[in-house]
Write an enzyme that holds these catalytic residues in place. Structure first.
Site, PDB file in Angstrom:
ATOM      1  N   SER A  22       9.723 -19.602 -43.503  1.00 46.26           N
ATOM      2  CA  SER A  22      10.087 -18.289 -42.988  1.00 46.26           C
ATOM      3  C   SER A  22      11.512 -17.949 -43.431  1.00 46.26           C
ATOM      4  CB  SER A  22       9.911 -18.250 -41.467  1.00 46.26           C
ATOM      5  OG  SER A  22      10.004 -16.929 -40.989  1.00 46.26           O
TER       6      SER A  22
ATOM      7  N   ASP B 268      -0.712 -13.277 -42.284  1.00 44.39           N
ATOM      8  CA  ASP B 268       0.720 -13.053 -42.061  1.00 44.39           C
ATOM      9  C   ASP B 268       1.099 -11.677 -42.600  1.00 44.39           C
ATOM     10  OD1 ASP B 268       3.478 -13.115 -41.909  1.00 44.39           O
ATOM     11  OD2 ASP B 268       3.723 -14.909 -43.146  1.00 44.39           O
TER      12      ASP B 268
ATOM     13  N   HIS C 205       1.377 -16.522 -39.430  1.00 40.04           N
ATOM     14  CA  HIS C 205       2.734 -16.956 -39.721  1.00 40.04           C
ATOM     15  C   HIS C 205       3.076 -18.214 -38.919  1.00 40.04           C
ATOM     16  CE1 HIS C 205       6.702 -16.201 -41.426  1.00 40.04           C
ATOM     17  NE2 HIS C 205       7.224 -16.567 -40.272  1.00 40.04           N
TER      18      HIS C 205
END
Length: 324
Positions: free
Chosen positions: A163, A267, A296
């Protein structure tokens, strides 16, 4: 470019459990569980210990070493940056500690997890500066710390992040290109592992529009994270946020080492990750894609997703090391 207005029904402050203070800092209401390093005796998959990185900035490093490494064995070193939209979490958060333990044992490799400064108290590029400090720390400790001295092959060093940590790994990889080999020696960065990297832009992607109210990464939350982390006055086409726009004038990108780019079809950031993959390939970077189903950061919550990711990263690391 004018910003496209997309209606999102999710309150990002409530979702992220944060509130903005009058001095520009955040109150983080959700106290995520943290764990100390293991020390020399542990029932975990890897041993771990902490080091100060920059006492003035209150940053630190957590080094993970697999248990029972065979004699005369040198392992690759992965410098790891946790996720959290640049505003949340720490290297000692249980979910990231546990993930690094598992990754160290699975590959196997030494993992150096970096506790970097968070925004908005420390806006970007503070986290990128901390990443570079961690690389230089490894260089300086090459012969000082027995784990690094005895078990790490520093000519096979990787930068990895998930991320926002993927964004840090990407920008640190670019910054490291400004340093000549002698300056970094004995450290040699041979690969980047960008797992679901967090990037954005003013123009909305199809996946962002389609999953505007996603449970984990709704558009309102990602917009807020960028508002809190980018330099004041910058929009989402700033180079820290949008690597596609900045790639037009950045000739260093083609000199990046091999890159692993991962993404999940559920995601909202998936289109950004596929754009990154295409941009890197267009500039001649050797890229290994890993796109799968899931949402995610699902590997932090689903053991089967974690194992599949670790296996893909293991294959990438082994292949790059064999060619290094």
């Amino acid at each position: 470019m004018a910003e496209e207005q997309i209606q999102c029904s999710v309150d990002p402050f409530e979702l992220l459990k944060i509130s903005l203070n009058s001095d520009g800092s955040l109150t983080r209401h959700n106290k995520f569980p943290t764990v100390p390093p293991s020390g020399s005796i542990t029932d975990q998959l890897a041993l771990s210990k902490d080091f100060p990185l920059n006492p003035q900035n209150k940053t630190f490093l957590r080094l993970f070493k697999p248990k029972d490494i065979p004699p005369n064995t040198k392992l690759p070193l992965i410098i790891y940056f946790h996720g959290g939209g640049y505003i949340l979490f720490s290297a000692d958060a249980f979910i990231f500690h546990n993930s690094c333990c598992q990754l160290a044992a699975f590959i196997p490799a030494l993992i150096l997890s970096v506790d970097y400064r968070l925004a908005p108290e420390h806006r970007l590029p503070a986290a990128f500066d901390d990443a570079m400090e961690s690389i230089q720390w490894v260089r300086d400790q090459a012969l000082g710390d027995p784990w690094l001295r005895d078990y790490a092959d520093l000519s096979k060093c990787f930068l990895m992040g998930s991320s926002s940590g993927g964004g840090i790994a990407y920008h640190a990889g670019l910054r490291a290109l400004d340093l000549d080999a002698d300056h970094l020696s004995p450290v040699k960065i041979v690969g980047l592992v960008l797992n679901q990297p967090f990037f954005g832009g003013v123009q909305r992607t199809d996946s962002e529009k389609r999953m505007v109210n996603d449970k984990l990464c709704p558009l309102s939350a990602t917009d807020l994270m960028w508002d809190l982390s980018l330099p004041k006055g910058a929009d989402r086409d700033h180079e820290y946020c949008n690597p596609i726009v900045s790639a037009e004038t950045n000739d260093k990108i083609g000199r990046l080492p091999s890159c692993f780019v991962g993404g999940r079809e559920g995601d909202p950031l998936i289109d950004r990750q596929k754009e990154l993959l295409k941009m890197l390939e267009a500039r001649g970077v050797h890229v290994v894609p890993h796109f799968d189903d899931g949402h995610h950061a699902c590997e932090l919550f689903d053991p089967s997703k974690a194992e599949a990711l670790y296996k893909a990263v293991q294959e990438f690391v082994n292949d790059v090391c064999a060619r290094a």
